[in-house]
Design a protein around this motif. Sequence first.
Motif: not given
Length: 248
Positions: A45-46, A50-56, A58-66
């Motif tokens: 998933c990283i 991203g390493p802290n699930a804050q999204g990258v 044009n690749r993937g959204p943040s997962l903070i609060g998901a």
Amino acid sequence: MRLIAALTIVGGLYAALAPGVSQAEDTPPLSADAVQGKQLYETTCISCHGPNAQGVENRGPSLIGAGSAAVEFQVGTGRMPMARQEAQAQKKPPHYSWEQAAQIGAYIQELGGGPTLPKGQKLRATDEKAISRGGELYRINCSACHGFGLGGGALSSGKYAPSLNDASDREIYAAMLTGPQNMPVFGDAQLTPEEKLAVIGYIQSLKANKDPGGFGMKRFGPVSEGLMIFLVGMVALVFATLWIAGKS
């Protein structure tokens, strides 16, 4: 002078290091499930989130609060990880089991919180009164996209409401709670937990009930079924007429 200089140096070091120490002490350790989930997250998933699930970008959204419910739905149904960006993440054979999806969800939950699935209870109503109420709620909130017969349907921009014919209780509850893709979020303010269980109970009872009178054409509806019967009947009548005329 030497004493003053020594105190100044010690005070400066403490001021520099104390916030980091305090922050480390304030950060609670991960649970056993979250530790396993972090390892799985860093495997697949990283790269997108991203390493802290804050999204990258044009690749993937943040997962903070998901929340863990969203992770369990997406990963447990095989929608994630995605091979490429598409209009909609499609359900496919999952890369991880539901248990592993729950572990990844536990890690994301402990990072940023969010909606979670109920634990230790059945996720469907079974009494007839609740199922009847679930039918009303389904027809009001769900049938416009998923169809009266659970078959799903097309939406705009290449998206679609998937069929519910093979959806599990856990999958349906997580979808209502998190609103994946174009689906609205049915939080507890929109549908109470009891109402969610009633809707799931109705969906599962509808799948269990067989169509009386023979072939039901997957419950596409009376208009399409009637039209098909009319066309098949007319073709049969034309062939019967031609056969009789040939014999005479």
